[in-house]
Structure formats: structure tokens, C-alpha cells
Design a protein around this motif. Sequence first.
Motif, PDB file in Angstrom:
ATOM      1  N   GLY A 216       0.801  -1.213   0.000  1.00 17.59           N
ATOM      2  CA  GLY A 216       0.000   0.000   0.000  1.00 17.59           C
ATOM      3  C   GLY A 216       0.832   1.259   0.000  1.00 17.59           C
ATOM      4  N   ILE A 217       0.120   2.362   0.140  1.00 20.67           N
ATOM      5  CA  ILE A 217       0.731   3.689   0.104  1.00 20.67           C
ATOM      6  C   ILE A 217       0.195   4.491   1.287  1.00 20.67           C
ATOM      7  N   GLU A 218       1.094   5.169   1.942  1.00 25.56           N
ATOM      8  CA  GLU A 218       0.706   6.146   2.965  1.00 25.56           C
ATOM      9  C   GLU A 218       1.141   7.515   2.484  1.00 25.56           C
ATOM     10  N   TYR A 219       0.219   8.452   2.504  1.00 28.54           N
ATOM     11  CA  TYR A 219       0.501   9.819   2.032  1.00 28.54           C
ATOM     12  C   TYR A 219       0.406  10.782   3.205  1.00 28.54           C
ATOM     13  N   ARG A 220       1.507  11.499   3.432  1.00 29.18           N
ATOM     14  CA  ARG A 220       1.539  12.518   4.479  1.00 29.18           C
ATOM     15  C   ARG A 220       1.163  13.848   3.853  1.00 29.18           C
ATOM     16  N   LEU A 226      -3.110  15.153   9.246  1.00 31.03           N
ATOM     17  CA  LEU A 226      -3.836  14.259   8.347  1.00 31.03           C
ATOM     18  C   LEU A 226      -2.883  13.359   7.568  1.00 31.03           C
ATOM     19  N   LEU A 227      -3.132  12.051   7.591  1.00 31.53           N
ATOM     20  CA  LEU A 227      -2.444  11.064   6.767  1.00 31.53           C
ATOM     21  C   LEU A 227      -3.492  10.226   6.051  1.00 31.53           C
ATOM     22  N   LEU A 228      -3.219   9.870   4.796  1.00 27.52           N
ATOM     23  CA  LEU A 228      -4.134   9.053   4.009  1.00 27.52           C
ATOM     24  C   LEU A 228      -3.469   7.725   3.677  1.00 27.52           C
ATOM     25  N   LYS A 229      -4.278   6.651   3.657  1.00 25.98           N
ATOM     26  CA  LYS A 229      -3.750   5.320   3.411  1.00 25.98           C
ATOM     27  C   LYS A 229      -4.590   4.597   2.358  1.00 25.98           C
ATOM     28  N   ALA A 230      -3.903   3.867   1.492  1.00 27.19           N
ATOM     29  CA  ALA A 230      -4.552   2.958   0.548  1.00 27.19           C
ATOM     30  C   ALA A 230      -3.792   1.643   0.604  1.00 27.19           C
ATOM     31  N   GLU A 231      -4.517   0.529   0.664  1.00 25.37           N
ATOM     32  CA  GLU A 231      -3.883  -0.748   0.958  1.00 25.37           C
ATOM     33  C   GLU A 231      -4.452  -1.870   0.086  1.00 25.37           C
ATOM     34  N   GLY A 255      -8.192   4.498   4.112  1.00 28.56           N
ATOM     35  CA  GLY A 255      -8.299   5.065   5.445  1.00 28.56           C
ATOM     36  C   GLY A 255      -7.668   6.434   5.564  1.00 28.56           C
ATOM     37  N   ALA A 256      -8.068   7.133   6.597  1.00 22.52           N
ATOM     38  CA  ALA A 256      -7.498   8.444   6.920  1.00 22.52           C
ATOM     39  C   ALA A 256      -7.190   8.476   8.409  1.00 22.52           C
ATOM     40  N   VAL A 257      -6.008   8.983   8.750  1.00 28.22           N
ATOM     41  CA  VAL A 257      -5.584   9.097  10.147  1.00 28.22           C
ATOM     42  C   VAL A 257      -5.605  10.564  10.533  1.00 28.22           C
ATOM     43  N   PHE A 258      -6.338  10.894  11.573  1.00 27.70           N
ATOM     44  CA  PHE A 258      -6.417  12.256  12.092  1.00 27.70           C
ATOM     45  C   PHE A 258      -5.621  12.305  13.392  1.00 27.70           C
ATOM     46  N   ARG A 259      -4.535  13.074  13.382  1.00 32.58           N
ATOM     47  CA  ARG A 259      -3.689  13.191  14.563  1.00 32.58           C
ATOM     48  C   ARG A 259      -4.273  14.281  15.458  1.00 32.58           C
ATOM     49  N   LEU A 260      -5.105  13.866  16.415  1.00 28.06           N
ATOM     50  CA  LEU A 260      -5.812  14.822  17.264  1.00 28.06           C
ATOM     51  C   LEU A 260      -4.854  15.632  18.113  1.00 28.06           C
ATOM     52  N   ASN A 261      -3.807  15.008  18.576  1.00 32.93           N
ATOM     53  CA  ASN A 261      -2.691  15.698  19.220  1.00 32.93           C
ATOM     54  C   ASN A 261      -1.492  14.766  19.121  1.00 32.93           C
ATOM     55  N   ARG A 262      -0.429  15.073  19.808  1.00 34.14           N
ATOM     56  CA  ARG A 262       0.794  14.287  19.648  1.00 34.14           C
ATOM     57  C   ARG A 262       0.712  12.904  20.275  1.00 34.14           C
ATOM     58  N   THR A 267      -8.339   6.895  13.469  1.00 35.03           N
ATOM     59  CA  THR A 267      -8.333   6.372  12.108  1.00 35.03           C
ATOM     60  C   THR A 267      -9.752   5.995  11.695  1.00 35.03           C
ATOM     61  N   LEU A 268     -10.176   6.478  10.533  1.00 37.24           N
ATOM     62  CA  LEU A 268     -11.448   6.097   9.936  1.00 37.24           C
ATOM     63  C   LEU A 268     -11.153   5.449   8.595  1.00 37.24           C
ATOM     64  N   GLY A 269     -11.838   4.343   8.302  1.00 35.02           N
ATOM     65  CA  GLY A 269     -11.534   3.630   7.072  1.00 35.02           C
ATOM     66  C   GLY A 269     -12.740   2.977   6.449  1.00 35.02           C
ATOM     67  N   TYR A 270     -12.508   2.450   5.244  1.00 36.90           N
ATOM     68  CA  TYR A 270     -13.520   1.683   4.507  1.00 36.90           C
ATOM     69  C   TYR A 270     -12.795   0.473   3.940  1.00 36.90           C
ATOM     70  N   GLU A 271     -13.147  -0.717   4.441  1.00 39.93           N
ATOM     71  CA  GLU A 271     -12.382  -1.914   4.119  1.00 39.93           C
ATOM     72  C   GLU A 271     -13.261  -2.975   3.448  1.00 39.93           C
ATOM     73  N   ARG A 272     -12.625  -3.741   2.587  1.00 40.52           N
ATOM     74  CA  ARG A 272     -13.266  -4.841   1.855  1.00 40.52           C
ATOM     75  C   ARG A 272     -14.370  -4.369   0.920  1.00 40.52           C
ATOM     76  N   GLY A 273     -14.500  -3.026   0.749  1.00 42.78           N
ATOM     77  CA  GLY A 273     -15.609  -2.510  -0.041  1.00 42.78           C
ATOM     78  C   GLY A 273     -16.948  -2.771   0.596  1.00 42.78           C
ATOM     79  N   GLU A 274     -16.923  -3.044   1.919  1.00 42.95           N
ATOM     80  CA  GLU A 274     -18.138  -3.475   2.604  1.00 42.95           C
ATOM     81  C   GLU A 274     -18.402  -2.736   3.911  1.00 42.95           C
ATOM     82  N   VAL A 275     -17.348  -2.485   4.710  1.00 43.60           N
ATOM     83  CA  VAL A 275     -17.573  -2.023   6.082  1.00 43.60           C
ATOM     84  C   VAL A 275     -16.776  -0.755   6.381  1.00 43.60           C
ATOM     85  N   ALA A 276     -17.394   0.112   7.152  1.00 40.42           N
ATOM     86  CA  ALA A 276     -16.684   1.263   7.699  1.00 40.42           C
ATOM     87  C   ALA A 276     -15.953   0.817   8.949  1.00 40.42           C
ATOM     88  N   THR A 277     -14.760   1.345   9.166  1.00 46.34           N
ATOM     89  CA  THR A 277     -13.932   0.944  10.311  1.00 46.34           C
ATOM     90  C   THR A 277     -13.483   2.175  11.075  1.00 46.34           C
TER      91      THR A 277
END
Length: 740
Positions: A216-220, A226-231, A255-262, A267-277
Motif C-alpha cells: 500500500g501507500i501512505e501519504y503525508r 492528516l495522513l491518508l492510506k490505501a492498501e 483510510g485516513a488518520v487524524f492526529r488529534l494531538n501528539r 483512524t477512519l476507514g472503509y475496508e473490503r468494499g463493505e464495512v466502515a472501520t
Amino acid sequence: MRTPRMPRLAMRRTALQGCCRAGFVLWAGGATALHAQEAYTQSDFGGVGLLQTPTARMAREGEFSFVLSRTTPYTNYNVSMQPLPWLEASFRYTNVSNRLYGPRSLSGSQTYKDKSIDAKVRIWEESRWLPAVAVGARDIGGTGLFSSEYVVTSKRAGPFDFSLGLAWGYMGARGDIANPLNFISSRFETRPTSSTGTGNFSTNKFFRGRPGFFGGIEYRSPWQWLLLKAELDGNDYKHQPQNNNQPQRWPVNLGAVFRLNRNVDLTLGYERGEVATAAINLHTNLATHVDPPKTYDPKPEPVAFESTPAEAPPASPASANPPPANAVTANPATRTAPEQVDWPEVATALRDNAGINVSSIGRRGSELVIHGQQDRFFYSAEGVGRATRIIDNRVDRSIDWLTVASERNGLKTVETSVHRPRFLELLDHRIDLPTFRRSVEQDPVTVREEEVLYRAPLKRFNGGFSLGYQQNLGGPDAFVLYQVYGAASGTFNFTRNLWLDGVVSLNLFNNYDKFKYDAPSNLPRVRTNLRQYLTSSDLTLPNFQLTGTHRLGQDLYGMAYAGMLESMYGGAGGEVLYRPFGERWAVGADVNWVKQRGFDQDFSFRRYHVITGQATGYLDTGFHNVTLAVSVGRYLAGDWGTTIDVSREFANGARMGAYATVTNKSGSSGYGEGSFDKGIYVSIPFDMLLPHSSRSRATLLWQPLIRDGGARLNKRYTLYTLTSDLDSDLFDKNLGKISE
């Protein structure tokens, strides 16, 4: 001219190794700047990764994370640790929400819980042309339901971090290619499908079967939060554990990772084309933690600099700095000769301000020696610095060396000596810490002629009250069984080397009424009667024992004890330890005759008794402050075996470790659940967490099962712990606290 110090009779340690002052945070603290490329995020399964899969990246050394993730029908509770730059370890509970734990007659409607241990090792780091490479395994110490092995690479290109790997087992269930290891043996063609049983290492599955690709790819993003992920997921979800197969519309997870603080990631995601995580990660770094301000500690005594010193030190660039804020100018006449000092008042000041419970104060020529036990400050350099201030404000210049001779429960361990004039120069910013190091010594305690100036009366009794909490996780009765209790403890000292102490515990509230399950075992039930010990009485006596210590010789220590030694066993025993000063190794042994206590934890006993004990070797390897402890002997169930404990201690005293015990009953039908005992743990000084100084520790242990094989006596005291002041590395790395 001062009187020369008495000659040292053993190796003199000068030029102490450096001091480490770091600047990161626990969840409650502030933080220094963090390089974005070092802030790697955790996967759904714990450990640095994308969503369902790992990468070859490693968290910063000392990182500690708790991850709670939900991907229907699985909820993962993960604890991940980074004890070494190239080693990652995780412990996990998985809640399978659509499967029952067992028959309703056993566990009611509780859902299934699975326990597992993971590990990942980096083979080499990323270079300009080559990617980072790591190998790892999931679920290597549990049922094997989610077992998987993998090789993964990672390469960064600007804000993008690319990963590609090959996985066997759960993560590679799609089986994209034939097993590359088939040329070694035809056994690698097929992966066994049966579980190896709770608590076993599933080595019979390692790297077997058809593997699948993942990556996959992680994009900063330009925004640090904010970080974005594709896997690409290597699992096809058609062969899930427990026939719990899941639909999958496509093998790509987003998925997307929100760094609320240090210290908090969402992390919020959508996996298997079926479920929100969703997942939340609470993380900190134990190695670079900065202690909270000690607002409840007394301030160090102000230092009284003389307005016209007799001998001005050589000028240095630092001499232009103003004196510290807590410095005052005093008349030398306020200091008196040692024979005229009010030593009872000094002993009180040493106890209240420097944390030293004084046993005696003596003089060796121009050297003043304080004998006593440090009861407050975790970092002994801090107590030594405070003691030097107290003495400097009261004693004239006939004393130019101050030595604190440390004791612990009557055992003399190490002498720490400070050159008084150089200490004042350090406080006055006329010299720096590296220069000051050369005027600090640590030496073994030896018998030398000494003029006794003061001998403190023995405090006969001390005690206190506290609240406590204990829990059991992952059983069939409930996922969390807990108890909150109040405890009263007291100690009566006959001498400094002989004391009687005990603990009375009162249950306040708990849910142990649900605790009905006894784990299977064909060995004597030396630990699996836990339910009866926790539920039989609200008022218990967990410990009540007489203990004596004695220094048997140079570097040789002894201890004997008798009574109610722990909640389940009473009896008598003894321990010896040889821990040579200045060395990185020690050896010891203990032998105990114990009898099983009654379930009410009073003064009654059951019929079972055993002789148990181990010989233990300790080695500080010098490699990343890793300590290896190997014990060989007889355990509580009468089985014989070996325990190996490997731990990493950081400069501030925080420790991460793991242990495993194998006995002659391991793997046999008589052992019960699992084939051997194992666990991972983290030990954190309370000093890192509290607004006041403390020498106590909090130890969190993750143990897949409580079993009878390989069980050891939980002694209240051990000689290796009582002689911890001999750990000169911890003193050296925190020497800077001597001036705080």
C-alpha cells in the motif's frame, strides 16, 4: 590544607558515563518538536502498519501504544511496544462479536475472545537505493486463529511511503503464488488448518501454504494532522477462522488518520468494499518522557554562596552567568565545625528534604559520610544533590567531600561521593556537568575507620493506607473481572535488618460474582484456584511475614523470611545473591518450603506443600541496556524447568520486557492449557507519572493464560531489587538531577 581522604580499598569509579535528559511526553505532558517522518501510525492489529497489514517501518525506540479498533465482526484491543530500534512486540485481545465464547452453560452470551502475541524484526534500514526490510509473525503465542508470517519492504518518496510484502496464513489467504519455499521441502506446500491449542507457538504453520501479496501507500498531507492510506489486502476473507467468512467486494482498503494531538490518533476507514472501520491509538514514548513538575515535593534548600571566597576558582566563560535563582549570599560564620552541628536537626532535614532516612552520620578526615536509606527520590543523584546543599549550609570548610552510603532494608550497597567545592561551582554555573562528572565517585561499601558524629534512633513502626485495583482479562465468565480494594500496611522494625510487615485488604466492590470458571489442569492446582482465592472472603491477609537481611561478605548478600509469603502460599525460605560492584552480572539462588494457604487468606492452610526455588543469573549485556535473566529450578507444581526473561531499561528507568518458562511438563497432557508460560510487560516508575517523587513502580503484565506449570512464588522482596542502587548506569544517565 584539608585532611586527605582515607584511601579507597576497591576500584574507584570516576568519569561517570553521561547524563541523558530527554524531552518528550506522556499523555498529560508537553512535547518537543516531532519529525513527521518518525511518527509512524499503527494498524488495526497493532504494530506500525497501514490498515490490515504491516509495513517495514518501526516506531521510535521506547514507543508504547494502545490501539482499539473495530472492523466488523472483529474488535481488537492491542498493546504495542518498541523496546529496541529494530524490534516491535504486540499483545492483543480480539473480540469476535458474532461467535459465542463457548456453551451457554459455561459463558452465557459472552462473545468469543482470542489472545495472541505478535513480533516484527527489521532486517535492514532504508538507504538511498534500497528499501527497509522486515520480517514478522502474528498470533505466534495464542490459538493461531489469525496466525500469519510475512516479509515486507518499505520505501519513501517525498510525502509517499510505499510498502510491498508477501504473507503466509491469515494475511495472505488469497494465495497468489506457489510457496517459494517449496524447493526446501514439500511440507511447505500445505498449511495445517487445525489450531495448535491455546498458548502454544504455532511453529508447525510457519511460512507454509500459498502466500499472497499485500502492500500500500501512505501519504503525508501538507497538514500535519492528516495522513491518508490505501492498501492492497492479501486476505480474501473466504477462509476465516471459525468459518466466520466475510464478504469482500474488492481487496483495497482506504483510510485516513487524524492526529488529534501528539499522543492521540483517530483512524477512519472503509475496508473490503463493505464495512466502515474506526480505530483510536493512544501512544507515548517511555524513553523520552519528561517527568511532570514535582509540585508536591519540597524545594531544595537554597545554596549559600560566600560573598568573598578564600580561593577564587579559575575564570571560565560560564562565570559571567548570574547565580541561580535559589542562591543566597551568606556569612561563612553561619557554618560551624562538625563537632558543633545540631545533627538531629540535620537528620530531620535530610529526611524531609533529601528523602534520606538517616541511620548514622560519621567523619573520615575531610569527608562527611551519611549512612541511610533513600525513601523518596527514584533517581538517587537528586537525593545526593539535596543532601549536599543541606550539609553545605551547616558545616564549615573543614569538610570538602560528602558521601552518601546507601542502604536498603539494612543492606549497605554503594557509596556516592561528591566534591563539595566542585558541586558549588556547578550550581554557580562556573563549570558544566561533564567537568563536574570527574569529581563524583561511586565505590563499594567497605569497612573503614570512622568517627561517629550521630546515630539515629530506630523508628519502630510505620504504615499507611492505599487503594488498589486488580483484574483478570479474557476469561469465559466475563471479558473483564475486576476488584477495587482498600489496603492497610504496616511494618514493625526489630532492627534495621529484621522486620515484621503485613498487608490487610478489604474488598470495596467487584464483579467476581461472575467468576465461575476453573481452567483445566492435570498438575497440582498451584495457581488455577485463583477464583476461590478472589471470591471466598472480603477481608484478607495477603502478606504477613518476618524478614531478615545480612551482608554476608564483600558483594555477597543474604535474606531469610517466614510467614504468609503471598496470597496463596505461606512458609519459609532464604535467598543469597552475589552482585559484584562495578560488574554487569550477578548470580543468586533461593530455596523455599511453602504450603498452600486457605482460600480465605487468613492463617489457615490446605494440604498441598512443596519445596521450590531457582538459581538465577543476571547479565546486563551492554547492548541497548538489555538485561538477560535466566532461572533454573523447581516450580510450585513440582515441575523442573527454565525461565528466560529479557528486558530493556531506558535511561529514565522505564522498562519493557518479555519472559517464557518451559518445564519438564511443557507439551505434555498434564500441563493443561498451553505448552509453556509466557508474557510481556512494561514497568514504569511512578516518578514519571506523579506530581511528587516516588521510588515505587507500576508493572503491567500481559499473560495469555494463568496456568499451573512453571508457576513461581511471588515473593514480597528479592535481593536483586533490594540492591538496585548498584545499578550505576541509572545513576550516571540521570546525574544531571544532582543540581535540580
